[in-house]
Design a protein around this motif. Structure first.
Motif, PDB file in Angstrom:
ATOM      1  N   VAL A  64       7.244 -27.522  89.511  1.00  0.00           N
ATOM      2  CA  VAL A  64       7.482 -28.431  90.948  1.00  0.00           C
ATOM      3  C   VAL A  64       7.831 -27.421  92.479  1.00  0.00           C
ATOM      4  CG1 VAL A  64       8.812 -30.340  90.475  1.00  0.00           C
ATOM      5  CG2 VAL A  64       9.663 -27.715  91.955  1.00  0.00           C
ATOM      6  N   THR A  65       7.212 -26.163  91.959  1.00  0.00           N
ATOM      7  CA  THR A  65       6.554 -25.048  93.069  1.00  0.00           C
ATOM      8  C   THR A  65       4.923 -25.315  93.096  1.00  0.00           C
ATOM      9  OG1 THR A  65       6.153 -23.006  92.037  1.00  0.00           O
ATOM     10  CG2 THR A  65       8.602 -23.839  92.407  1.00  0.00           C
ATOM     11  N   SER A  66       4.185 -25.712  92.301  1.00  0.00           N
ATOM     12  CA  SER A  66       2.490 -26.663  92.941  1.00  0.00           C
ATOM     13  C   SER A  66       2.787 -27.325  93.223  1.00  0.00           C
ATOM     14  CB  SER A  66       2.038 -25.916  90.895  1.00  0.00           C
ATOM     15  OG  SER A  66       0.581 -26.388  91.528  1.00  0.00           O
ATOM     16  N   HIS A  67       2.146 -27.749  94.341  1.00  0.00           N
ATOM     17  CA  HIS A  67       1.573 -29.253  94.920  1.00  0.00           C
ATOM     18  C   HIS A  67       0.849 -30.224  94.017  1.00  0.00           C
ATOM     19  CE1 HIS A  67      -2.132 -28.662  97.276  1.00  0.00           C
ATOM     20  NE2 HIS A  67      -1.419 -27.047  97.411  1.00  0.00           N
ATOM     21  N   GLU A  68      -0.209 -28.936  93.346  1.00  0.00           N
ATOM     22  CA  GLU A  68      -1.384 -30.019  93.122  1.00  0.00           C
ATOM     23  C   GLU A  68      -0.796 -30.107  92.040  1.00  0.00           C
ATOM     24  OE1 GLU A  68      -3.497 -26.152  94.575  1.00  0.00           O
ATOM     25  OE2 GLU A  68      -1.788 -26.561  93.516  1.00  0.00           O
ATOM     26  N   GLU A  69       0.353 -29.728  90.784  1.00  0.00           N
ATOM     27  CA  GLU A  69       1.525 -30.196  89.519  1.00  0.00           C
ATOM     28  C   GLU A  69       2.066 -31.284  90.300  1.00  0.00           C
ATOM     29  OE1 GLU A  69       2.526 -27.728  86.934  1.00  0.00           O
ATOM     30  OE2 GLU A  69       1.264 -25.753  87.505  1.00  0.00           O
ATOM     31  N   GLU A  72      -0.542 -34.676  90.880  1.00  0.00           N
ATOM     32  CA  GLU A  72      -0.750 -34.707  89.365  1.00  0.00           C
ATOM     33  C   GLU A  72       0.241 -35.339  88.481  1.00  0.00           C
ATOM     34  OE1 GLU A  72      -2.204 -30.698  87.395  1.00  0.00           O
ATOM     35  OE2 GLU A  72      -3.735 -30.515  88.545  1.00  0.00           O
ATOM     36  N   LEU A  73       1.871 -35.209  88.554  1.00  0.00           N
ATOM     37  CA  LEU A  73       2.621 -36.020  87.862  1.00  0.00           C
ATOM     38  C   LEU A  73       2.821 -36.928  88.700  1.00  0.00           C
ATOM     39  CD1 LEU A  73       5.081 -36.369  86.467  1.00  0.00           C
ATOM     40  CD2 LEU A  73       6.327 -34.780  88.725  1.00  0.00           C
ATOM     41  N   ALA A  74       2.449 -37.062  89.810  1.00  0.00           N
ATOM     42  CA  ALA A  74       2.351 -38.842  90.433  1.00  0.00           C
ATOM     43  C   ALA A  74       0.921 -39.705  89.874  1.00  0.00           C
ATOM     44  CB  ALA A  74       2.299 -38.420  91.666  1.00  0.00           C
ATOM     45  N   SER A  75       0.476 -39.263  89.453  1.00  0.00           N
ATOM     46  CA  SER A  75      -1.096 -39.481  89.336  1.00  0.00           C
ATOM     47  C   SER A  75      -0.771 -40.392  87.987  1.00  0.00           C
ATOM     48  CB  SER A  75      -1.757 -38.429  89.494  1.00  0.00           C
ATOM     49  OG  SER A  75      -3.301 -39.398  88.993  1.00  0.00           O
ATOM     50  N   GLY A 123       5.722 -35.647  99.239  1.00  0.00           N
ATOM     51  CA  GLY A 123       4.097 -36.028  99.496  1.00  0.00           C
ATOM     52  C   GLY A 123       3.144 -36.812  98.633  1.00  0.00           C
ATOM     53  N   ALA A 124       3.636 -36.526  96.936  1.00  0.00           N
ATOM     54  CA  ALA A 124       2.712 -37.251  96.218  1.00  0.00           C
ATOM     55  C   ALA A 124       2.857 -38.906  96.102  1.00  0.00           C
ATOM     56  CB  ALA A 124       3.078 -36.085  95.053  1.00  0.00           C
ATOM     57  N   VAL A 125       4.072 -38.978  96.133  1.00  0.00           N
ATOM     58  CA  VAL A 125       4.566 -40.204  95.773  1.00  0.00           C
ATOM     59  C   VAL A 125       4.479 -41.216  96.605  1.00  0.00           C
ATOM     60  CG1 VAL A 125       6.042 -39.832  93.966  1.00  0.00           C
ATOM     61  CG2 VAL A 125       7.083 -40.431  96.392  1.00  0.00           C
ATOM     62  N   LEU A 126       5.111 -41.152  97.971  1.00  0.00           N
ATOM     63  CA  LEU A 126       4.203 -41.706  99.214  1.00  0.00           C
ATOM     64  C   LEU A 126       2.953 -42.323  99.216  1.00  0.00           C
ATOM     65  CD1 LEU A 126       6.025 -40.269 102.511  1.00  0.00           C
ATOM     66  CD2 LEU A 126       6.663 -41.868 100.906  1.00  0.00           C
ATOM     67  N   PRO A 127       1.799 -42.144  99.020  1.00  0.00           N
ATOM     68  CA  PRO A 127       0.631 -42.655  99.264  1.00  0.00           C
ATOM     69  C   PRO A 127       0.672 -44.038  98.209  1.00  0.00           C
ATOM     70  CG  PRO A 127       0.362 -40.489  98.981  1.00  0.00           C
ATOM     71  CD  PRO A 127       1.496 -40.602  98.744  1.00  0.00           C
ATOM     72  N   TYR A 128       0.804 -43.709  97.469  1.00  0.00           N
ATOM     73  CA  TYR A 128       1.121 -45.446  96.125  1.00  0.00           C
ATOM     74  C   TYR A 128       2.543 -46.174  96.763  1.00  0.00           C
ATOM     75  CZ  TYR A 128      -1.021 -41.565  92.935  1.00  0.00           C
ATOM     76  OH  TYR A 128      -2.237 -40.941  92.537  1.00  0.00           O
ATOM     77  N   MET A 129       3.621 -45.971  97.159  1.00  0.00           N
ATOM     78  CA  MET A 129       4.823 -46.665  97.559  1.00  0.00           C
ATOM     79  C   MET A 129       4.060 -47.603  99.282  1.00  0.00           C
ATOM     80  SD  MET A 129       7.948 -44.162  97.236  1.00  0.00           S
ATOM     81  CE  MET A 129       8.540 -44.323  95.234  1.00  0.00           C
ATOM     82  N   ARG A 130       3.266 -46.987 100.063  1.00  0.00           N
ATOM     83  CA  ARG A 130       2.859 -46.939 101.484  1.00  0.00           C
ATOM     84  C   ARG A 130       2.121 -48.521 100.577  1.00  0.00           C
ATOM     85  NH1 ARG A 130       3.667 -43.796 106.023  1.00  0.00           N
ATOM     86  NH2 ARG A 130       1.468 -44.797 107.343  1.00  0.00           N
ATOM     87  N   ILE A 131       1.082 -48.167 100.154  1.00  0.00           N
ATOM     88  CA  ILE A 131       0.038 -49.156  99.435  1.00  0.00           C
ATOM     89  C   ILE A 131       1.173 -50.671  99.387  1.00  0.00           C
ATOM     90  CG2 ILE A 131      -1.325 -49.965  98.020  1.00  0.00           C
ATOM     91  CD1 ILE A 131      -2.682 -47.099  97.810  1.00  0.00           C
ATOM     92  N   ARG A 132       1.876 -50.213  98.570  1.00  0.00           N
ATOM     93  CA  ARG A 132       3.164 -51.476  97.666  1.00  0.00           C
ATOM     94  C   ARG A 132       4.014 -51.997  99.513  1.00  0.00           C
ATOM     95  NH1 ARG A 132       5.738 -50.097  93.143  1.00  0.00           N
ATOM     96  NH2 ARG A 132       5.579 -52.127  92.630  1.00  0.00           N
TER      97      ARG A 132
END
Length: 246
Positions: A64-69, A72-75, A123-132
């Protein structure tokens, strides 16, 4: 728990303690759980256990200290199940020390995991939740995010920050029907004390474990928050052993 059945839940820190217990409780109530942690063998064993109980789980090794990882988890969760309903930011570490010891590496590690990890998850999950226009983000703070004691300065600082971040998130995303919950556990049986390097502090924490709650107590609090109707947000829960004084 009808409002849990079928929900896709991303869970960090899933390899032990509160995370492991929460994964099992949610899977037993019909959630599709996406397990995340650094220890692959433990994630594999947990998934196998959930599968044997008739639940649904997948896992992805994530730091979780890697924003890239974390992105990728959210994706991965969205690609696997088509949506993300809940994120539980549970990953955390607690190498307590006195400030005069100047354990800078430990301070940095707590900030990276306990604070930045939460931000990266949001930051990783908000794009998916905001769309829905729906979702639920649960952040694990601590009783020490409400009070401060000697040797807890940095850890408490990170947990106070989790509460502040979550409240701002609540205000920002209420219009998008995204619920927020802060879970603040008291003494709980976990592996958090294992990495404390100060022997005096570690001994005191181990003594406090005599009254500690099982991790399942926190898991059931998380289950309760998720299971509420979509128009009801349980914004904050503090869970202590009955005989814990602070």
């Amino acid at each position: 728990m009808l409002n849990v059945d079928g929900k896709v839940v991303v869970l960090t820190g899933a390899s032990s303690g509160i995370g492991e217990a929460t994964a099992k409780v949610l899977a037993n109530n019909g959630a599709k759980v996406v397990l995340a942690a650094r220890r692959e063998e433990r994630l594999r064993d947990l998934k196998s256990n959930i599968d044997k109980q008739g639940g649904t789980a997948v896992f992805k090794v994530t730091d979780v200290t890697s924003h890239e990882e974390v992105d990728e988890l959210a994706s991965f969760a969205n690609d696997t199940f088509g949506q993300i309903d809940v994120l539980i930011n549970n990953a955390g570490i607690m190498p307590l020390s006195f400030l005069h010891e100047k354990k800078i590496a430990e301070w940095d590690q707590m900030i990276d995991v306990n604070m930045k990890g939460v931000l990266y998850g949001i930051g990783a999950v908000l794009p998916y939740m905001r769309i829905r226009k729906q979702g639920h983000i649960i952040n694990v703070s601590s009783v020490t995010g409400h009070i401060v004691n000697k040797s807890w300065a940095v850890y408490s600082g990170t947990k106070f920050a989790v509460r502040a971040i979550t409240e701002a998130l609540r205000q920002e995303e209420a219009k998008n029907n995204i619920r927020t919950t802060i879970i603040s556990p008291g003494a709980v049986v976990t592996e958090l004390a294992n990495i404390i390097t100060n022997k005096e502090i570690k001994k005191g924490i181990e003594e406090s474990m005599k009254i500690s709650l099982p991790a399942e107590a926190i898991a059931h609090s998380i289950l309760y928050a998720i299971s509420q109707p979509d128009n009801t947000a349980v914004n904050e829960i503090i869970v202590r052993p009955t005989n814990q004084e602070i």
